[in-house]
Design a protein around this motif. Structure first.
Motif, PDB file in Angstrom:
ATOM      1  N   SER A   8      10.753 -37.941  57.571  1.00  0.00           N
ATOM      2  CA  SER A   8      11.223 -37.865  58.952  1.00  0.00           C
ATOM      3  C   SER A   8      11.945 -39.159  59.304  1.00  0.00           C
ATOM      4  O   SER A   8      11.672 -40.210  58.757  1.00  0.00           O
ATOM      5  N   GLY A   9      12.873 -39.047  60.216  1.00  0.00           N
ATOM      6  CA  GLY A   9      13.618 -40.223  60.644  1.00  0.00           C
ATOM      7  C   GLY A   9      12.856 -41.003  61.689  1.00  0.00           C
ATOM      8  O   GLY A   9      11.796 -40.600  62.152  1.00  0.00           O
ATOM      9  N   GLU A  10      13.412 -42.119  62.033  1.00  0.00           N
ATOM     10  CA  GLU A  10      12.808 -42.935  63.085  1.00  0.00           C
ATOM     11  C   GLU A  10      13.330 -42.485  64.439  1.00  0.00           C
ATOM     12  O   GLU A  10      14.456 -42.005  64.544  1.00  0.00           O
ATOM     13  N   PRO A  11      12.528 -42.679  65.470  1.00  0.00           N
ATOM     14  CA  PRO A  11      13.013 -42.367  66.814  1.00  0.00           C
ATOM     15  C   PRO A  11      14.230 -43.222  67.165  1.00  0.00           C
ATOM     16  O   PRO A  11      14.360 -44.347  66.697  1.00  0.00           O
ATOM     17  N   GLN A  12      15.118 -42.673  67.951  1.00  0.00           N
ATOM     18  CA  GLN A  12      16.276 -43.431  68.428  1.00  0.00           C
ATOM     19  C   GLN A  12      15.820 -44.256  69.629  1.00  0.00           C
ATOM     20  O   GLN A  12      16.009 -43.872  70.775  1.00  0.00           O
ATOM     21  N   ASP A  13      15.166 -45.359  69.325  1.00  0.00           N
ATOM     22  CA  ASP A  13      14.492 -46.168  70.331  1.00  0.00           C
ATOM     23  C   ASP A  13      14.641 -47.632  69.927  1.00  0.00           C
ATOM     24  O   ASP A  13      14.458 -47.976  68.768  1.00  0.00           O
ATOM     25  N   SER A  14      14.951 -48.488  70.862  1.00  0.00           N
ATOM     26  CA  SER A  14      15.117 -49.904  70.562  1.00  0.00           C
ATOM     27  C   SER A  14      13.799 -50.657  70.720  1.00  0.00           C
ATOM     28  O   SER A  14      13.160 -50.570  71.771  1.00  0.00           O
TER      29      SER A  14
END
Length: 71
Positions: A8-14
């Motif tokens: 799974s990818g990482e969340p698009q979150d900084s």
């Protein structure tokens, strides 16, 4: 034969969005935003440096997130 799992990818979150938040609120927000593992660490903690997709690390000083990074 079973299919090869796709990571799974990482969340698009900084990670910068967590700086200054109370540690418990930051951890809760990170899980809500899809991080599969959240690790809160004291300053100077000795940790392994392997990169783990989906993990968000917090360095916590005086109950607040002072630093945040992926992996």
């Amino acid at each position: 034969m079973a299919p090869i799992p796709t990571p799974s990818g990482e969340p698009q979150d900084s990670p910068d969005a967590y700086l200054g938040l109370a540690a418990d609120a930051a951890e809760e927000r990170a899980r809500e935003r899809g991080w599969t593992a959240v690790r809160s660490l004291p300053p100077g903690a000795i940790i392994t440096m392997e990169y783990r997709v989906g993990r968000l690390n917090f360095e916590v000083r005086d109950g607040r997130v002072a630093r945040a990074w992926k992996g």
